[in-house]
Design an enzyme around this catalytic site. Structure first.
Site, PDB file in Angstrom:
ATOM      1  N   ASN A   8      29.485  25.569 -36.006  1.00 45.49           N
ATOM      2  CA  ASN A   8      30.002  24.745 -35.077  1.00 45.49           C
ATOM      3  C   ASN A   8      31.003  23.880 -35.615  1.00 45.49           C
ATOM      4  O   ASN A   8      30.425  22.834 -36.176  1.00 45.49           O
ATOM      5  CB  ASN A   8      28.984  24.175 -34.165  1.00 45.49           C
ATOM      6  CG  ASN A   8      29.325  23.195 -33.065  1.00 45.49           C
ATOM      7  OD1 ASN A   8      30.407  22.992 -32.685  1.00 45.49           O
ATOM      8  ND2 ASN A   8      28.350  22.648 -32.394  1.00 45.49           N
ATOM      9  N   ARG A  18      31.308  28.872 -32.637  1.00 54.22           N
ATOM     10  CA  ARG A  18      31.568  27.959 -31.410  1.00 54.22           C
ATOM     11  C   ARG A  18      33.081  27.673 -31.418  1.00 54.22           C
ATOM     12  O   ARG A  18      33.574  27.056 -32.662  1.00 54.22           O
ATOM     13  CB  ARG A  18      30.935  26.785 -31.149  1.00 54.22           C
ATOM     14  CG  ARG A  18      31.444  25.738 -30.193  1.00 54.22           C
ATOM     15  CD  ARG A  18      30.628  24.710 -30.066  1.00 54.22           C
ATOM     16  NE  ARG A  18      31.159  23.795 -28.979  1.00 54.22           N
ATOM     17  CZ  ARG A  18      31.593  22.561 -29.285  1.00 54.22           C
ATOM     18  NH1 ARG A  18      31.543  22.398 -30.475  1.00 54.22           N
ATOM     19  NH2 ARG A  18      31.877  21.762 -28.248  1.00 54.22           N
ATOM     20  N   HIS A  62      32.207  22.319 -22.748  1.00 52.40           N
ATOM     21  CA  HIS A  62      30.488  22.080 -22.692  1.00 52.40           C
ATOM     22  C   HIS A  62      30.199  23.636 -21.826  1.00 52.40           C
ATOM     23  O   HIS A  62      29.014  23.364 -21.369  1.00 52.40           O
ATOM     24  CB  HIS A  62      30.266  20.995 -21.886  1.00 52.40           C
ATOM     25  CG  HIS A  62      30.510  19.675 -22.563  1.00 52.40           C
ATOM     26  ND1 HIS A  62      30.608  18.421 -21.997  1.00 52.40           N
ATOM     27  CD2 HIS A  62      30.339  19.478 -23.958  1.00 52.40           C
ATOM     28  CE1 HIS A  62      30.790  17.664 -22.949  1.00 52.40           C
ATOM     29  NE2 HIS A  62      30.515  18.109 -24.182  1.00 52.40           N
ATOM     30  N   LEU A  74      25.428  14.596 -20.541  1.00 53.27           N
ATOM     31  CA  LEU A  74      25.817  13.473 -20.946  1.00 53.27           C
ATOM     32  C   LEU A  74      25.406  13.083 -22.407  1.00 53.27           C
ATOM     33  O   LEU A  74      24.409  12.650 -22.800  1.00 53.27           O
ATOM     34  CB  LEU A  74      24.988  12.441 -20.209  1.00 53.27           C
ATOM     35  CG  LEU A  74      25.158  12.629 -18.594  1.00 53.27           C
ATOM     36  CD1 LEU A  74      24.218  11.709 -17.758  1.00 53.27           C
ATOM     37  CD2 LEU A  74      26.735  12.505 -18.132  1.00 53.27           C
ATOM     38  N   GLY A  75      26.225  13.423 -23.453  1.00 51.10           N
ATOM     39  CA  GLY A  75      26.196  13.217 -24.777  1.00 51.10           C
ATOM     40  C   GLY A  75      27.381  12.106 -25.091  1.00 51.10           C
ATOM     41  O   GLY A  75      27.787  11.299 -24.528  1.00 51.10           O
ATOM     42  N   ARG A  77      35.691   8.037 -24.995  1.00 49.17           N
ATOM     43  CA  ARG A  77      36.900   8.549 -24.345  1.00 49.17           C
ATOM     44  C   ARG A  77      36.900   7.986 -22.896  1.00 49.17           C
ATOM     45  O   ARG A  77      35.991   8.033 -22.439  1.00 49.17           O
ATOM     46  CB  ARG A  77      36.879  10.319 -24.339  1.00 49.17           C
ATOM     47  CG  ARG A  77      37.046  10.967 -25.562  1.00 49.17           C
ATOM     48  CD  ARG A  77      37.001  12.324 -25.319  1.00 49.17           C
ATOM     49  NE  ARG A  77      35.801  12.944 -26.323  1.00 49.17           N
ATOM     50  CZ  ARG A  77      35.150  14.175 -26.179  1.00 49.17           C
ATOM     51  NH1 ARG A  77      35.385  14.883 -25.205  1.00 49.17           N
ATOM     52  NH2 ARG A  77      34.285  14.308 -26.974  1.00 49.17           N
ATOM     53  N   GLU A 103      22.912  24.509 -27.638  1.00 46.62           N
ATOM     54  CA  GLU A 103      24.169  25.219 -27.670  1.00 46.62           C
ATOM     55  C   GLU A 103      23.875  26.422 -28.764  1.00 46.62           C
ATOM     56  O   GLU A 103      24.435  27.433 -28.545  1.00 46.62           O
ATOM     57  CB  GLU A 103      25.130  24.287 -27.843  1.00 46.62           C
ATOM     58  CG  GLU A 103      25.777  23.585 -26.708  1.00 46.62           C
ATOM     59  CD  GLU A 103      26.655  22.522 -26.899  1.00 46.62           C
ATOM     60  OE1 GLU A 103      26.173  21.645 -27.675  1.00 46.62           O
ATOM     61  OE2 GLU A 103      27.636  22.326 -26.441  1.00 46.62           O
TER      62      GLU A 103
HETATM   63  P1  ADP Z   1      26.949  14.938 -29.167  1.00 47.11           P
HETATM   64  O1  ADP Z   1      28.001  15.024 -28.075  1.00 47.11           O
HETATM   65  O2  ADP Z   1      27.373  14.327 -30.402  1.00 47.11           O
HETATM   66  O3  ADP Z   1      26.292  16.081 -29.482  1.00 47.11           O
HETATM   67  P2  ADP Z   1      24.375  13.714 -28.227  1.00 47.11           P
HETATM   68  O4  ADP Z   1      24.253  14.819 -27.146  1.00 47.11           O
HETATM   69  O5  ADP Z   1      23.562  13.951 -29.401  1.00 47.11           O
HETATM   70  O6  ADP Z   1      25.840  13.803 -28.617  1.00 47.11           O
HETATM   71  O7  ADP Z   1      24.200  12.426 -27.564  1.00 47.11           O
HETATM   72  C1  ADP Z   1      24.516  11.253 -28.111  1.00 47.11           C
HETATM   73  C2  ADP Z   1      24.291   9.961 -27.383  1.00 47.11           C
HETATM   74  O8  ADP Z   1      23.000   9.927 -26.693  1.00 47.11           O
HETATM   75  C3  ADP Z   1      24.489   8.759 -27.929  1.00 47.11           C
HETATM   76  O9  ADP Z   1      25.353   7.848 -26.982  1.00 47.11           O
HETATM   77  C4  ADP Z   1      23.121   8.095 -28.188  1.00 47.11           C
HETATM   78  O10 ADP Z   1      22.797   7.011 -28.138  1.00 47.11           O
HETATM   79  C5  ADP Z   1      22.410   8.874 -26.761  1.00 47.11           C
HETATM   80  N1  ADP Z   1      20.807   8.541 -26.951  1.00 47.11           N
HETATM   81  C6  ADP Z   1      20.171   9.499 -28.002  1.00 47.11           C
HETATM   82  N2  ADP Z   1      18.747   9.152 -27.896  1.00 47.11           N
HETATM   83  C7  ADP Z   1      18.776   8.073 -26.753  1.00 47.11           C
HETATM   84  C8  ADP Z   1      17.814   7.419 -26.325  1.00 47.11           C
HETATM   85  N3  ADP Z   1      16.445   7.455 -26.643  1.00 47.11           N
HETATM   86  N4  ADP Z   1      17.982   6.476 -25.101  1.00 47.11           N
HETATM   87  C9  ADP Z   1      19.304   6.349 -24.931  1.00 47.11           C
HETATM   88  N5  ADP Z   1      20.530   6.998 -25.283  1.00 47.11           N
HETATM   89  C10 ADP Z   1      20.195   7.758 -26.317  1.00 47.11           C
END
Ligand code: ADP
Length: 395
Positions: A8, A89, A178, A207-208, A239, A381
């Site tokens: 990936n 990916r 996604h 929501l990442g 973004r 994923e």
């Molecule tokens: P990516 O798109 O890089 O794969 P992820 O799905 O890992 O991202 O999501 C990253 C986001 O999730 C970051 O903003 C991180 O702060 C948030 N996050 C991770 N653990 C927690 C938590 N325990 N509480 C709130 N937000 C969290």
């Protein structure tokens, strides 16, 4: 033998996993990052053993070589681990790649050419694909596209209202991203509920760091918030999400260059632009401590999600489930509560104890009498790429 190497690659990173396609079990994983910077880094994990090393990684081919080296240093060269196929990916598959596709020279070239629509991603994928095919010439390589799941979106939802000649000339339409995550999460949600995915109307909120919403009817994507690029839609880590396109014209007129606009909207906007951090944990902490900018950022983030939630509830004619996934969606009860607040009139009732309970797998956070089931379903994923890769090569 169902061991799949999943690759990936992002614009400046290569994530990889060695996965058993049948069970989803993970044998090894790692991340090569800061590719192209003076000093890069590789983290590698195999079983309990972890290693980390800094080294120069000029490009994705070097990143792939660093991965091979990490396996050898950990004790077992990857050539002895029985890799049956490599799953890649690929972010942008355009309108032509609607399914996982066996990579030939021609397919690799098409992926590179689609770099016109994904300049940060597809050229990086191409480099990793070339390096991987050289390292594993005997096994099939499969491209799994992030856009493919959304190719079912109807024309009225994927068409931007601009001059059709311009749109056709430049491939301008909503593609959505996604897709691998939206697909696997919607299937897992259905399995958790014990219902066929074909019987459910779902709204999935991924929501990442990147974030997108998807309306899924009977297992089929019918609308999604990301568009021509992964910049449209929800507010994200760095973004902006949706904007008035006039804002860009305005900034161009007052002297911004294309690169400056790109930096502003992709790297210095979203939560980062509003509150100075793209880490949702920091943001929540600061908001709880009374930081006004973080409180506003939290509010703007929630507002964007609720706009899409409302739109998709109408598009789908109601929903059976709302599903939260990825870093923020899986881990932030406060965010989930804010998104679902005051929707009782629509049949959404969160159970506060379920919402705050700590759990790993798929779980229900709505109350028993909630008409719409609200779920938290972890995304995976890599396991899905391995599954699709295996499905194609074993057919
Ligand atoms: P990516 O798109 O890089 O794969 P992820 O799905 O890992 O991202 O999501 C990253 C986001 O999730 C970051 O903003 C991180 O702060 C948030 N996050 C991770 N653990 C927690 C938590 N325990 N509480 C709130 N937000 C969290």
């Amino acid at each position: 033998m169902t061991t799949i190497l999943v690759v990936n690659s992002g614009s400046s990173s290569v994530k990889y996993q060695l996965v058993d396609a049948a069970s989803g079990a993970r044998f090894a994983s790692g991340l090569v990052e800061r590719i192209g910077e003076p000093l890069g880094r590789i983290q590698h994990q195999a079983g309990e053993a972890r290693s980390e090393r800094e080294l120069a990684v000029p490009d994705h081919a070097a990143g792939f070589a660093a991965m091979l080296d990490a396996f050898a240093q950990a004790g077992t060269p990857i050539s002895e681990l029985g890799v049956a196929a490599v799953g890649h990916r690929v972010v942008q598959g355009g309108s032509e790649f609607v399914e996982p596709t066996l990579i030939t020279d021609e397919v690799a070239e098409r992926i590179l050419a689609l770099g016109e629509l994904a300049p940060l991603h597809n050229p990086a994928h191409y480099q990793a694909i070339v390096a991987a095919r050289a390292a594993f010439p005997e096994v099939p390589h499969v491209a799994v596209f992030d856009t493919a799941f959304h190719q079912s979106i109807p024309a009225e939802a994927y068409t931007y209202a601009i001059d059709t000649t311009v749109a056709a000339e430049h491939g301008i339409r909503r593609y959505g991203f996604h897709g691998i995550s939206h697909l696997v999460v919607s299937r897992r949600a259905a399995a958790f509920l014990g219902k066929p995915v074909s019987s459910l109307k779902q709204i999935v909120l991924h929501l990442g760091n990147g974030a997108s919403a998807c309306a899924i009817d009977g297992g089929i994507s019918v609308d999604t918030s990301m568009g021509l690029t992964p910049l449209e839609g929800l507010v994200m880590g760095t973004r902006s999400g949706d904007l008035d396109p006039g804002l860009m014209l305005h900034l161009l007129r007052v002297g911004y260059s294309t690169d400056q606009l790109d930096q502003l909207l992709n790297k210095r906007s979203g939560l980062m632009g509003l509150a100075g951090s793209n880490d949702f944990r920091d943001l929540q902490r600061a908001a709880e401590e009374g930081d006004a900018a973080s409180q506003l950022a939290f509010g703007v983030y929630v507002h964007a999600i609720r706009r899409y939630l409302g739109a998709y509830l109408v598009e789908l004619g109601g929903a059976d489930t709302i599903v939260f996934t990825a870093g923020v969606g899986e881990n932030s009860p406060a965010l989930r509560a804010a998104v679902c607040a005051e929707l009782e009139w629509f049949g959404v009732r969160i159970d506060p104890a379920r919402n705050t309970a700590v759990g790993g797998g798929p779980r229900r956070i709505s109350a028993d009498h909630s008409r719409i089931e609200v779920l938290v379903v972890p995304t995976d994923e890599e396991a899905e790429i391995a599954r699709q890769t295996w499905q194609l090569v074993s057919a």
